[in-house]
Design a protein around this motif. Structure first.
Motif, mmCIF file in Angstrom:
data_model
loop_
_atom_site.group_PDB
_atom_site.id
_atom_site.type_symbol
_atom_site.label_atom_id
_atom_site.label_comp_id
_atom_site.label_asym_id
_atom_site.label_seq_id
_atom_site.Cartn_x
_atom_site.Cartn_y
_atom_site.Cartn_z
ATOM 1 N N ARG A 149 0.833 -1.198 0.000
ATOM 2 C CA ARG A 149 0.000 0.000 0.000
ATOM 3 C C ARG A 149 0.871 1.254 0.000
ATOM 4 N N GLU A 150 1.882 1.227 0.840
ATOM 5 C CA GLU A 150 2.776 2.382 0.914
ATOM 6 C C GLU A 150 3.560 2.560 -0.383
ATOM 7 N N GLU A 190 1.280 4.187 -2.785
ATOM 8 C CA GLU A 190 1.108 5.618 -2.514
ATOM 9 C C GLU A 190 2.289 6.415 -3.024
ATOM 10 N N THR A 191 3.473 5.912 -2.731
ATOM 11 C CA THR A 191 4.678 6.593 -3.203
ATOM 12 C C THR A 191 4.675 6.721 -4.719
ATOM 13 N N ALA A 250 2.146 9.168 -5.975
ATOM 14 C CA ALA A 250 2.589 10.537 -5.712
ATOM 15 C C ALA A 250 3.596 10.972 -6.766
ATOM 16 N N ILE A 266 -1.808 11.898 -7.017
ATOM 17 C CA ILE A 266 -2.417 12.214 -5.723
ATOM 18 C C ILE A 266 -2.396 13.723 -5.491
ATOM 19 N N CYS A 291 -7.745 2.707 -4.976
ATOM 20 C CA CYS A 291 -6.860 3.148 -3.893
ATOM 21 C C CYS A 291 -5.446 2.704 -4.218
ATOM 22 N N SER A 292 -4.519 3.039 -3.355
ATOM 23 C CA SER A 292 -3.120 2.741 -3.641
ATOM 24 C C SER A 292 -2.851 1.239 -3.673
#
Lengths: 112, 112
Positions: free
Chosen positions: A99-100, A103-104, A107, A112, B11-12
């Motif tokens: 998940r992280e 997100e990275t 981004a 995002i 979502c991510s």
DNA sequence: CAGCATCCTAGCTGATACTG
DNA sequence: CAGTATCAGCTAGGATGCTG
């Protein structure tokens, strides 16, 4: 009955991906890890883009793979609760890592 | 041209799974992490169950997602080397974690 | 509420043959 | 060697309606 994915694994990574792959399995495990216990209807609300059929099917696969536990309350109206089994809990760090990473990446791509 | 997976992420985690999901991506990343650099033909031998079409297609997706690097040598006969980009390298711990989880599970189920 | 049953389809995956 | 091109099948996933 819905067809169940055929067995036959090339390696342990292949095996693992067949268990947590698919469109919703990761997200289900993740939400169960956050909330501990979730009812069918709650999962349905959280995974707003899933159809009842896919939710049931995915939950059944996770259950028969020993990743989640399904607790049925013999009441009217019916009540069913889902939670993570040990094998499922062991996947939490991995899910969070992914998940992280996602997100990275999002981004970086300016999503995002 | 082969159809590429549609975008649109919930979502991510969803995003991440679309990048490392699929039948071969995990294994390709894993082998690249072990060997650092692999040629097309070497990958084809290691992933013995993949067809040239799927290998090419999967490599192209990984490349356009920024997970691997494709280096072409302008020689005859042709030579192409694949290696992990930074974003791909960041997935190594996750891949290894998943592999180990898979091994444990397979052992428990008496498949090893 | 928590699901089944049915029907349907997009696109992932594969087999085979061919090429710069 | 490192791919393309074509054709084809399967099955994961979806839409809709019904039920204990």
């Amino acid at each position: 009955m819905t067809k169940i994915k055929q067995s036959g694994y090339v390696c342990s990574l292949d095996y693992a991906f067949q268990r947590v792959g698919g469109k919703y399995k990761g997200r289900i495990i993740w939400h169960l890890s956050e909330e501990n216990v979730l009812r069918y209807g709650e999962l349905r609300k959280i995974l707003w883009d899933i159809t009842p059929k896919m939710l049931t099917q995915t939950l059944r696969e996770l259950e028969s793979d020993g990743l989640i536990h399904r607790k049925v309350y013999l009441e009217v109206p019916p009540k069913v609760e889902y939670s993570l089994e040990e094998a499922g809990k062991e996947l939490i760090p991995f899910i969070n890592y992914l998940r992280e990473w996602g997100e990275t990446q999002m981004a970086k791509e300016g999503m995002i």
